[in-house]
Enzyme design. Structure first.
Site, short mmCIF file in Angstrom:
data_model
loop_
_atom_site.label_atom_id
_atom_site.label_comp_id
_atom_site.label_asym_id
_atom_site.label_seq_id
_atom_site.Cartn_x
_atom_site.Cartn_y
_atom_site.Cartn_z
N TRP A 134 0.84 -1.21 0.00
CA TRP A 134 0.00 0.00 0.00
C TRP A 134 0.87 1.25 0.00
O TRP A 134 0.54 2.25 -0.64
CB TRP A 134 -0.95 0.02 1.22
N ASP A 138 3.91 0.18 11.46
CA ASP A 138 3.69 -1.26 11.65
C ASP A 138 4.63 -1.78 12.75
O ASP A 138 5.70 -1.21 12.97
CB ASP A 138 3.96 -2.04 10.35
N ASP A 156 3.71 -0.04 17.66
CA ASP A 156 2.38 -0.62 17.86
C ASP A 156 1.34 0.50 17.91
O ASP A 156 1.46 1.43 18.73
CB ASP A 156 2.42 -1.40 19.19
N LYS A 166 -9.81 -2.14 6.93
CA LYS A 166 -10.16 -3.55 6.78
C LYS A 166 -10.72 -4.05 8.10
O LYS A 166 -10.27 -3.64 9.17
CB LYS A 166 -8.91 -4.35 6.42
#
Ligand code: SAM
Length: 198
Positions: A51, A69, A87, A150
């Site tokens: 992405w 990430d 995180d 998502k």
């Protein structure tokens, strides 16, 4: 069914994208125009980096992407890409995001917790992560900005969609073609943020 997956995988390799996930974002953006040239975009859960590559092409040199990430990204580079290893559920990571920009035109989240194989558990974990990202999104998104995420689908989805409709003009659920047909992943597109005074 799996032919399709193989096709996207091969295409991703041939075109130099680090993941087949790149096509999901391309498909979505071609249709819904969530991201445009010059935008500042937050990519939550960005590894291995497919992405990021697509976003980098779309926003161009005048734009900026901040990717986050827990895992490292794979050889994905670009002057407009800034990567934070951290995180998303930790305050210090979100504070670091703000050091790059405190205003984002779009927040995209392909973040997904590890799956357990139990659909209810996976749904709840995925929803919890998305809600954390949404809480941050509310603080940094520009008026009329967009949020794409998502979700592992499940029974608590509708209540969350209802909540999102209080903040966005349009909220739409979709399964892009690049998603395997038997997967319980959905993508939710939220367009036209009402502003962060709420
Ligand atoms: C499906 S992958 C994303 C693929 C990416 N969109 C691409 O195109 O390469 C989901 C990512 O979410 C990340 N993730 C899950 N929970 C996270 C968290 N709490 N904080 C940061 N990243 C997280 C995982 O490490 C994983 O790399």
């Amino acid at each position: 069914m799996y032919k399709r997956k193989d096709g996207y995988y091969k295409m991703a390799k041939a075109e130099g994208y680090s993941s087949r996930a790149a096509y999901k974002l391309k498909e979505i953006n071609d249709k819904y125009k969530l991201i445009k040239k010059g935008d500042t975009v937050l990519d939550a859960g960005c590894a291995p980096g497919g992405w990021l590559q697509v976003l980098s092409e779309i926003v161009g040199n005048s734009g900026k992407i901040v990717g986050v990430d827990i895992l490292d990204i794979k050889n994905v580079k670009g002057e407009n890409i800034h990567f934070i290893k951290g995180d998303l559920t930790e305050a210090k990571t979100l504070e670091e995001v703000l050091t790059y920009s405190n205003r984002y035109h779009t927040v995209v989240s392909d973040a997904a917790p590890n799956t357990s194989g139990q659909k209810i558990v996976d749904h709840m974990n995925s929803l919890e992560l998305v809600k954390t990202i949404f809480n941050f999104t509310k603080k940094v998104l520009v008026k009329n900005g967009n949020f794409l995420f998502k979700l592992f689908d499940g029974e608590d989805r509708d209540d969350f969609i209802k909540e999102l409709k209080n903040y966005f003009k349009n909220v739409k659920i979709l399964r892009p073609d690049a998603t395997r047909k038997n997967s319980f992943e959905i993508y939710v597109i939220c367009q036209g943020f009402s502003g962060n005074e709420q």
